[in-house]
Design a protein around this motif. Structure first.
Motif, mmCIF file in Angstrom:
data_model
loop_
_atom_site.group_PDB
_atom_site.id
_atom_site.type_symbol
_atom_site.label_atom_id
_atom_site.label_comp_id
_atom_site.label_asym_id
_atom_site.label_seq_id
_atom_site.Cartn_x
_atom_site.Cartn_y
_atom_site.Cartn_z
ATOM 1 N N SER A 134 0.856 -1.185 0.000
ATOM 2 C CA SER A 134 0.000 0.000 0.000
ATOM 3 C C SER A 134 0.895 1.238 0.000
ATOM 4 C CB SER A 134 -0.900 -0.007 1.240
ATOM 5 O OG SER A 134 -1.663 1.170 1.308
ATOM 6 N N ILE A 135 0.836 2.001 -1.094
ATOM 7 C CA ILE A 135 1.725 3.137 -1.303
ATOM 8 C C ILE A 135 0.920 4.423 -1.396
ATOM 9 C CG2 ILE A 135 3.493 4.159 -2.785
ATOM 10 C CD1 ILE A 135 4.289 1.474 -1.594
ATOM 11 N N LEU A 136 1.296 5.430 -0.605
ATOM 12 C CA LEU A 136 0.752 6.774 -0.752
ATOM 13 C C LEU A 136 1.853 7.635 -1.357
ATOM 14 C CD1 LEU A 136 -1.419 8.958 -0.267
ATOM 15 C CD2 LEU A 136 -0.420 9.294 2.013
ATOM 16 N N LEU A 137 1.617 8.168 -2.553
ATOM 17 C CA LEU A 137 2.596 9.019 -3.215
ATOM 18 C C LEU A 137 2.152 10.465 -3.148
ATOM 19 C CD1 LEU A 137 4.991 8.776 -5.858
ATOM 20 C CD2 LEU A 137 3.054 10.101 -6.715
ATOM 21 N N ALA A 138 3.081 11.341 -2.794
ATOM 22 C CA ALA A 138 2.850 12.778 -2.835
ATOM 23 C C ALA A 138 3.795 13.383 -3.860
ATOM 24 C CB ALA A 138 3.089 13.414 -1.465
ATOM 25 N N ALA A 139 3.253 13.994 -4.899
ATOM 26 C CA ALA A 139 4.047 14.638 -5.934
ATOM 27 C C ALA A 139 4.115 16.125 -5.614
ATOM 28 C CB ALA A 139 3.418 14.403 -7.306
ATOM 29 N N VAL A 140 5.275 16.556 -5.101
ATOM 30 C CA VAL A 140 5.422 17.917 -4.591
ATOM 31 C C VAL A 140 6.305 18.721 -5.538
ATOM 32 C CG1 VAL A 140 5.848 19.295 -2.539
ATOM 33 C CG2 VAL A 140 5.398 16.849 -2.302
ATOM 34 N N GLY A 141 5.671 19.399 -6.465
ATOM 35 C CA GLY A 141 6.385 20.236 -7.409
ATOM 36 C C GLY A 141 5.819 21.637 -7.368
ATOM 37 N N THR A 142 5.562 22.220 -8.527
ATOM 38 C CA THR A 142 4.904 23.527 -8.566
ATOM 39 C C THR A 142 3.570 23.452 -7.838
ATOM 40 O OG1 THR A 142 5.951 23.999 -10.683
ATOM 41 C CG2 THR A 142 4.047 25.339 -10.074
ATOM 42 N N GLY A 143 2.825 22.374 -8.087
ATOM 43 C CA GLY A 143 1.591 22.092 -7.356
ATOM 44 C C GLY A 143 1.796 20.907 -6.434
ATOM 45 N N LEU A 144 0.687 20.305 -6.006
ATOM 46 C CA LEU A 144 0.755 19.169 -5.073
ATOM 47 C C LEU A 144 -0.314 18.150 -5.458
ATOM 48 C CD1 LEU A 144 1.762 17.767 -2.492
ATOM 49 C CD2 LEU A 144 0.237 19.265 -1.173
ATOM 50 N N GLY A 145 0.138 16.992 -5.938
ATOM 51 C CA GLY A 145 -0.777 15.918 -6.316
ATOM 52 C C GLY A 145 -0.479 14.671 -5.528
ATOM 53 N N GLY A 146 -1.249 13.622 -5.766
ATOM 54 C CA GLY A 146 -1.024 12.399 -5.012
ATOM 55 C C GLY A 146 -1.652 11.184 -5.654
ATOM 56 N N CYS A 147 -1.379 10.050 -5.055
ATOM 57 C CA CYS A 147 -1.867 8.781 -5.590
ATOM 58 C C CYS A 147 -1.791 7.728 -4.496
ATOM 59 C CB CYS A 147 -0.991 8.358 -6.768
ATOM 60 S SG CYS A 147 -1.354 6.716 -7.426
ATOM 61 N N LEU A 148 -2.804 6.878 -4.439
ATOM 62 C CA LEU A 148 -2.805 5.736 -3.536
ATOM 63 C C LEU A 148 -2.827 4.467 -4.384
ATOM 64 C CD1 LEU A 148 -3.021 4.567 -0.637
ATOM 65 C CD2 LEU A 148 -5.507 4.659 -0.896
ATOM 66 N N VAL A 149 -1.848 3.594 -4.153
ATOM 67 C CA VAL A 149 -1.764 2.314 -4.859
ATOM 68 C C VAL A 149 -1.915 1.201 -3.832
ATOM 69 C CG1 VAL A 149 -0.362 0.828 -6.347
ATOM 70 C CG2 VAL A 149 -0.178 3.321 -6.554
ATOM 71 N N ARG A 150 -2.889 0.335 -4.048
ATOM 72 C CA ARG A 150 -3.109 -0.819 -3.168
ATOM 73 C C ARG A 150 -2.977 -2.102 -3.975
ATOM 74 N NH1 ARG A 150 -4.637 0.022 1.921
ATOM 75 N NH2 ARG A 150 -5.714 1.940 2.520
#
Length: 311
Positions: A134-150
């Motif tokens: 179970s992975i929580l990804l935070a993409a922290v660049g100019t903006g802020l996005g994310g993703c949950l992989v199960r």
């Protein structure tokens, strides 16, 4: 027997990338081009088709996966920001299938670009291996996005919009404006543009217009150091709250700010420890491992999943 090869395509706001990826997640060949973002959807699709075709001319593929900016639902862009004019409503799978003149037997799948990044990191990146189901990804660049992989699957949600971690309320953000038009969202303080805005609000050098400049200035500028600390702490607290909700085995941070250095990382992890439940304070918070290749590898994984299901 040789492993099947799939094509992964990553359509972002600044660049379009495509790659041939085998069933073990090895990148065999890659190409990219600038995204003609201001020229409209037709030109973005044209550039994507050209990029993908240059690789399809070199190899037969078993399937194609696409990661694209915007909210993607059933192969269609159901919502997108003004950074890509005319992108909302584009039927990605239909347009690329037609433009590439694909054999109808070749499956094509599409998800959001940050979702593709998360899938790539979970497959063969920082989340690969035992204990990372179970992975929580935070993409922290100019903006802020994310993703949950199960269990190797992206949680996309009922509308394809799951993972918008930048658009949750944050006390640390106060009344700061967010890119979505609301105020007080986590992105308004924890993203790259949020860090710059905070630095300026504190009285910092107005000529510093990107997060990297603020991070560099933090070495001998107390206001920059304060801004980096407050931005990173807000991110950590926000992630700690999300950990409490989804209980991931690992948190992965990608994007430009993941290279912000020791102060930023220590503060993010401190914020996580402050907000996470005692049981969850030891959840690992790791830097992403695949860099710019995460999107094309994750997109290709979509195709491999289809191939695997048919085997």
């Amino acid at each position: 027997m040789s492993l099947p090869v799939c094509l992964g395509v990553d359509i972002g706001g600044s660049k379009i990338a495509a790659a041939l990826v085998d069933g073990d997640g090895r990148l065999l060949r890659r190409t990219q081009a600038p995204t003609p973002a201001r020229e409209g959807a037709r030109q973005i699709l044209r550039a994507t088709i050209d990029c993908a075709q240059s690789l399809l001319d070199r190899a037969e593929v078993a399937a194609i996966g696409i990661g694209a900016a915007g909210v993607i639902k059933d192969g269609r862009v159901s919502a997108a920001t003004d950074l890509l004019p005319g992108w909302t409503g584009v039927r990605l799978i239909d347009e690329l299938t037609r433009g590439l003149r694909l054999d109808p037997r070749i499956p094509v799948r599409a998800i959001n670009d940050v979702h593709a990044h998360g899938l790539g990191e979970a497959w063969v990146g920082a989340g690969a291996g035992a204990g990372s189901d179970s992975i929580l990804l935070a993409a922290v660049g100019t903006g802020l996005g994310g993703c949950l992989v199960r269990d190797g699957q992206v949680v996309t949600g009922a509308h394809g919009a799951a993972g918008h971690i930048g658009h949750v309320p944050s006390v640390d953000a106060g009344d700061a404006p967010c890119s979505c038009g609301a105020r007080g969202h986590l992105e308004a303080i924890a993203s790259g543009y949020g860090l710059v805005r905070l630095y300026h609000d504190l009285g910092g050098d107005q000529s510093a217009t990107d997060a990297r400049a603020v991070v560099r200035a933090a070495a001998d500028d107390d206001l920059a150091r304060q801004a980096v600390h407050r931005s990173a702490m807000a991110l950590g607290r926000g992630l700690g709250g999300m950990i409490n909700i989804v209980d991931p085995s690992t948190v992965i941070i990608s994007g430009g700010l993941s290279a912000a250095g020791r102060l930023w990382w220590q503060t993010v992890r401190g914020g996580v420890a402050e907000s996470a439940l005692p049981l969850l304070r030891d959840v690992e918070v790791l830097p992403a491992a695949l860099g710019d290749d995460a999107g094309v590898i994750g997109a290709a994984r979509l195709g491999h999943a289809v191939v695997d299901s048919r085997a």
